[in-house]
Scaffold this motif. Sequence first.
Motif, PDB file in Angstrom:
ATOM      1  N   GLY A  69      44.075  45.043  46.720  1.00  0.00           N
ATOM      2  CA  GLY A  69      44.376  43.805  47.097  1.00  0.00           C
ATOM      3  C   GLY A  69      43.611  42.983  47.318  1.00  0.00           C
ATOM      4  O   GLY A  69      43.538  41.568  47.511  1.00  0.00           O
ATOM      5  N   LEU A  72      43.003  40.824  44.448  1.00  0.00           N
ATOM      6  CA  LEU A  72      44.403  40.403  43.889  1.00  0.00           C
ATOM      7  C   LEU A  72      44.069  38.883  43.307  1.00  0.00           C
ATOM      8  O   LEU A  72      43.953  37.915  43.906  1.00  0.00           O
ATOM      9  N   PRO A 113      45.134  41.563  52.557  1.00  0.00           N
ATOM     10  CA  PRO A 113      44.380  42.546  52.309  1.00  0.00           C
ATOM     11  C   PRO A 113      43.029  42.599  52.263  1.00  0.00           C
ATOM     12  O   PRO A 113      42.258  43.882  52.808  1.00  0.00           O
TER      13      PRO A 113
END
Lengths: 233, 238
Positions: A69, A72, A113
């Motif tokens: 993440g 991401l 994240p």
Amino acid sequence: MEMIWKGIQAAIHLLLTGDPEVVEITLLTLKISCSGTLISLLIGIPFGTLLALKPFPGRRFVLSIVNTGMGLPPVVVGLWVSIFLWRSGPFGFLNIIYTPTAIVIAQAIIASPIIAALTCAALQQTDPKLRLQIRALGTTRPQYIWLLLSEIRFSLLAAIIAGFGAIVSEIGASMAVGGNIKGQTRVLTTATVLEVSKGNFDIAIALSIILCLLAYGATLCLTLLQQKQQGGS
Amino acid sequence: MLEAQKITWKQDDKTILQNINFHLLPGECVGLIGPNGSGKSSLLKILAFLEAPTSGLLFFQGHSIPKNVPLAIRRKIAIVFQEPLLLNTRVFDNVAIGLKVRGISKETIRQRVNYWLEQFGVLHLSKQSSRSLSGGEAQRVSLARAFAIEPDVLFLDEPFSALDAPTKEGLRVDLSKVFKTTQTTTVLVSHDFKDISHLANRALILLNGQVAVEGSPSELLRNPQQKDVARFLAYFAS
């Protein structure tokens, strides 16, 4: 070269005269990015702490997802937040698509994240003997966690810098869920792209300089705070 | 004050401690000594409620200790480890931390912290960062932190082993003075019999996870009772 020079001149002019539209865009960018960072801290620090300190089945798998993440793509986040907030989507009834709130949500998803993974990594790097010592001081569980987080405060500031940096510089999510509406959801990144597409390079350069100054200013403040604490501790 | 009955502790199917019986009377300092791997630090962790024994019973001030040790009991003990393990903050705050978590008033904290820093000769360092201390200074701060809690039982896990000889000697003398004044009930783990003979009233020698012999330090030196114990103590007798 002339275009660049003109762009820089226009940027200085816009900055010095305090162009109302530029000021509005800058303030909105700051407001959205700070809100997104704050929310990501509220999500990321507890989640990173949980991942670091509480063993549970599948923890490594969850950690790998969180680490993934960190990279991401904002445009993917923008796409999924749009789907969820779309009028016919699961949260369409909230009616917040194409609002600053929608951008804050998307940006918080981007930065959480990063904050969680860096918090987890910092906590896992603390000396196990120090953790034992903190327990041996007669701490309750919340006191134990608070002391550990205080111990990694420099790493947490680095996590905030990374999270804010990711948020303030992203464009895909802001464009997708905010729509770049003038006076409502137009932020520095989306405004810059718009001006480039229109061929207004001078304004685009001005906006990009402001964006860089904003990113640098916020990071400088956090870095100074971090270094002051490091030196004064 | 503290009693352990038939304590056994296994880790990964390996028996670390076997059938240990132990008692600690109020005001006494008991030394646990043995070669590396004899299980002395493991026993200290169990006695200090940092690890749960595989089998056996623990009693503290007459009460049986459950697997999840109540906070009120955990707060009656203090531990000093081999390394000072100070938090990355000022010396004063390090010593104050055990008192802060107990919700003690600011004024009492200030008085107690200053008192114990003075007892260990490090009051002048109170505003300094813990990161700027030498090994000896840091261990003095660590001891001040433990004594500031005013624990019912103090556990010292090789507190001098990371120090050079002169620093160690100075700290041993100061600690001995503090013991005489406070009569703090203490369990002292060391691999150096000199530490035990200077500070402890009674000593237990651990060999291979079991108590080999028990007695006053001077008596053990005179009469080790077992060949293995005599071999271990021979180094310190010279």
